[in-house]
Scaffold this motif. Structure first.
Motif, mmCIF file in Angstrom:
data_model
loop_
_atom_site.group_PDB
_atom_site.id
_atom_site.type_symbol
_atom_site.label_atom_id
_atom_site.label_comp_id
_atom_site.label_asym_id
_atom_site.label_seq_id
_atom_site.Cartn_x
_atom_site.Cartn_y
_atom_site.Cartn_z
ATOM 1 N N SER A 30 28.769 48.316 53.873
ATOM 2 C CA SER A 30 28.334 48.120 51.943
ATOM 3 C C SER A 30 28.619 47.074 51.236
ATOM 4 C CB SER A 30 29.721 49.148 51.808
ATOM 5 O OG SER A 30 30.431 48.913 51.794
ATOM 6 N N SER A 31 29.824 45.775 51.641
ATOM 7 C CA SER A 31 29.963 45.720 50.907
ATOM 8 C C SER A 31 30.522 44.419 52.256
ATOM 9 C CB SER A 31 30.716 44.922 49.840
ATOM 10 O OG SER A 31 31.823 45.546 50.195
ATOM 11 N N GLN A 33 32.751 40.181 52.352
ATOM 12 C CA GLN A 33 33.776 39.383 52.135
ATOM 13 C C GLN A 33 33.660 37.974 52.799
ATOM 14 O OE1 GLN A 33 36.383 42.298 51.847
ATOM 15 N NE2 GLN A 33 34.773 42.973 50.554
ATOM 16 N N TYR A 35 36.267 34.929 53.420
ATOM 17 C CA TYR A 35 38.157 34.168 53.275
ATOM 18 C C TYR A 35 38.384 32.910 54.095
ATOM 19 C CZ TYR A 35 38.985 39.210 51.505
ATOM 20 O OH TYR A 35 39.746 39.751 51.578
ATOM 21 N N PRO A 43 44.603 34.507 53.987
ATOM 22 C CA PRO A 43 43.316 34.450 53.708
ATOM 23 C C PRO A 43 43.395 34.247 52.449
ATOM 24 C CG PRO A 43 43.751 36.008 55.618
ATOM 25 C CD PRO A 43 45.265 35.370 55.069
ATOM 26 N N LEU A 45 40.292 34.510 49.921
ATOM 27 C CA LEU A 45 39.113 35.165 49.695
ATOM 28 C C LEU A 45 38.199 34.425 48.781
ATOM 29 C CD1 LEU A 45 37.262 37.666 48.642
ATOM 30 C CD2 LEU A 45 37.989 37.955 46.771
ATOM 31 N N THR A 48 33.039 38.032 47.652
ATOM 32 C CA THR A 48 32.112 39.160 48.236
ATOM 33 C C THR A 48 30.335 39.729 47.843
ATOM 34 O OG1 THR A 48 34.376 39.912 47.520
ATOM 35 C CG2 THR A 48 32.329 41.541 47.476
ATOM 36 N N LEU A 88 37.164 33.802 57.890
ATOM 37 C CA LEU A 88 36.465 34.977 57.989
ATOM 38 C C LEU A 88 35.617 35.736 57.626
ATOM 39 C CD1 LEU A 88 41.042 35.385 58.182
ATOM 40 C CD2 LEU A 88 39.220 35.233 60.537
ATOM 41 N N ASP A 92 33.227 45.966 54.887
ATOM 42 C CA ASP A 92 33.454 47.597 54.327
ATOM 43 C C ASP A 92 32.881 48.311 54.982
ATOM 44 O OD1 ASP A 92 34.169 45.816 50.839
ATOM 45 O OD2 ASP A 92 35.964 45.622 52.852
ATOM 46 N N GLY A 96 33.968 54.197 52.499
ATOM 47 C CA GLY A 96 34.914 54.536 53.141
ATOM 48 C C GLY A 96 35.461 53.317 52.715
ATOM 49 N N PHE A 97 36.801 53.104 53.382
ATOM 50 C CA PHE A 97 37.626 52.186 52.552
ATOM 51 C C PHE A 97 38.165 51.362 53.379
ATOM 52 C CE2 PHE A 97 40.563 55.120 55.120
ATOM 53 C CZ PHE A 97 40.175 55.896 54.543
ATOM 54 N N LYS A 98 37.627 51.577 54.396
ATOM 55 C CA LYS A 98 37.890 50.688 55.663
ATOM 56 C C LYS A 98 37.465 49.333 55.661
ATOM 57 C CE LYS A 98 39.373 50.678 60.540
ATOM 58 N NZ LYS A 98 39.655 52.573 61.998
ATOM 59 N N THR A 99 37.606 48.489 56.179
ATOM 60 C CA THR A 99 37.753 46.781 56.151
ATOM 61 C C THR A 99 37.741 46.156 57.486
ATOM 62 O OG1 THR A 99 38.338 46.324 53.457
ATOM 63 C CG2 THR A 99 37.779 44.432 55.135
ATOM 64 N N PHE A 101 37.641 42.787 59.887
ATOM 65 C CA PHE A 101 37.889 41.754 59.843
ATOM 66 C C PHE A 101 37.077 40.880 61.225
ATOM 67 C CE2 PHE A 101 39.905 39.781 56.827
ATOM 68 C CZ PHE A 101 40.503 40.558 56.035
ATOM 69 N N GLY A 102 36.148 40.013 61.456
ATOM 70 C CA GLY A 102 35.825 39.123 62.226
ATOM 71 C C GLY A 102 37.113 38.681 62.975
ATOM 72 N N PRO B 43 42.798 38.816 61.624
ATOM 73 C CA PRO B 43 43.794 39.740 61.259
ATOM 74 C C PRO B 43 43.193 40.824 61.528
ATOM 75 C CG PRO B 43 43.196 38.826 59.667
ATOM 76 C CD PRO B 43 42.011 38.161 60.019
ATOM 77 N N GLN B 48 47.250 50.973 56.499
ATOM 78 C CA GLN B 48 47.338 50.684 54.847
ATOM 79 C C GLN B 48 47.123 51.622 54.140
ATOM 80 O OE1 GLN B 48 43.139 49.996 54.358
ATOM 81 N NE2 GLN B 48 42.809 51.095 53.012
ATOM 82 N N GLY B 98 40.970 51.558 44.976
ATOM 83 C CA GLY B 98 41.027 52.475 46.346
ATOM 84 C C GLY B 98 40.438 52.731 47.104
ATOM 85 N N SER B 100 37.213 52.650 46.797
ATOM 86 C CA SER B 100 35.569 52.358 46.159
ATOM 87 C C SER B 100 34.647 51.836 47.235
ATOM 88 C CB SER B 100 36.009 51.806 44.973
ATOM 89 O OG SER B 100 36.747 50.306 45.422
ATOM 90 N N SER B 101 33.820 51.175 47.017
ATOM 91 C CA SER B 101 32.863 50.468 47.928
ATOM 92 C C SER B 101 33.627 48.909 48.422
ATOM 93 C CB SER B 101 31.287 50.205 46.667
ATOM 94 O OG SER B 101 31.520 49.638 45.633
ATOM 95 N N TYR B 102 33.963 48.600 47.650
ATOM 96 C CA TYR B 102 35.090 46.876 48.362
ATOM 97 C C TYR B 102 36.200 46.646 48.109
ATOM 98 C CZ TYR B 102 32.473 44.677 44.065
ATOM 99 O OH TYR B 102 32.230 44.253 42.526
ATOM 100 N N ASN B 103 36.442 46.011 48.701
ATOM 101 C CA ASN B 103 38.136 45.365 49.167
ATOM 102 C C ASN B 103 37.943 44.773 48.829
ATOM 103 O OD1 ASN B 103 38.488 48.547 49.243
ATOM 104 N ND2 ASN B 103 37.933 48.353 51.541
ATOM 105 N N GLU B 104 38.159 43.387 47.486
ATOM 106 C CA GLU B 104 38.580 42.747 47.947
ATOM 107 C C GLU B 104 40.489 41.863 48.532
ATOM 108 O OE1 GLU B 104 36.859 41.840 44.722
ATOM 109 O OE2 GLU B 104 35.357 40.458 45.130
ATOM 110 N N PHE B 107 46.463 38.198 49.919
ATOM 111 C CA PHE B 107 46.976 38.035 50.914
ATOM 112 C C PHE B 107 48.292 37.324 50.545
ATOM 113 C CE2 PHE B 107 45.076 39.832 54.876
ATOM 114 C CZ PHE B 107 43.610 39.156 54.190
#
Lengths: 111, 116
Positions: A30-31, A33, A35, A43, A45, A48, A88, A92, A96-99, A101-102, B43, B48, B98, B100-104, B107
């Protein structure tokens, strides 16, 4: 299992050269980022990207999100020693809410 | 605006000992993440939190790792007992997002753990 593959893993170039780093997946995000991580730090940011085909510029850095939202690239123009670091990408998952990472591209720019 | 705080910055322990890391996220950030970063790799998400509830702990080795986020603010990550392969940098991050669509994510500086 969703994976983000980054290439190259390592890049060593001279100051002033251009370079492109790639981030690829078979999954739709969905998006995404980007870093940058310097030694001994977390890292930070950079950008995005959200829309397929989107291009964003940050000074000498140009970020592109693929039309299908499965891949992205980072292009650096006229690299400087200060660009040295681990780049990096993180995607996303859709809906969902999972990210994810490469593994990162380690860039070293020689003066 | 204060960033994500972590302590300690460095820790050296012997295998089979216990260790705990602390994280204070950016004020107002509902989501908190713990990552393990092994040298030369990206990472890897361990756990989470959304406020004080666990959203994802699928990659947390629950036989030795535990984490909590009491009151939905600070968090601690514990390893008991530590193994040699736990040597890594442990990163804490927080985000406003939360479900939502993207999690910036923002760190902290990380805790470098060396297990001897």
């Amino acid at each position: 299992t969703q994976l983000l593959e980054q290439s190259p893993q390592f890049l060593s170039i001279q100051e002033g050269e251009n370079l492109t780093v790639y981030c690829n997946s078979s999954s739709v995000f969905s998006s995404l980022q980007w870093y940058r991580q310097e030694p001994g730090e977390g890292p930070v940011l950079l950008v995005t990207v959200v829309t397929g085909g989107e291009v964003k510029k940050l000074k000498r850095l140009t970020f592109q999100f693929g039309d299908a939202r499965k891949d992205s690239s980072l292009h650096i123009t006229a690299a400087q020693p200060g660009d040295t670091g681990l780049y990096l990408c993180a995607g996303d998952t859709t809906g969902g809410f999972k990210t994810i990472f490469g593994a990162g591209t380690r860039l070293f720019v020689k003066a | 605006e204060a960033g994500v705080a972590q302590s300690p910055r460095y820790k050296i322990i012997e295998k089979r000992q216990s260790v705990a890391f602390w994280c204070n996220p950016i004020s107002g950030h509902a989501t908190l993440y713990w990552y393990q970063q092994i040298l030369g790799q990206g990472p890897k998400l361990l756990i989470q939190f959304q406020n004080n509830g666990v959203v994802d702990d699928s990659q947390l080795p629950k036989d030795r790792f535990s984490a909590e986020r009491l009151k939905g603010v600070d968090s601690t990550l514990k390893i008991q007992p530590a193994k040699l392969e736990d040597s890594a940098v442990y990163l804490c991050a927080s985000s406003l997002a939360g479900l939502s669509s993207y999690n910036e994510q923002f760190f902290g500086p990380g805790t470098r753990l060396t297990v001897l």
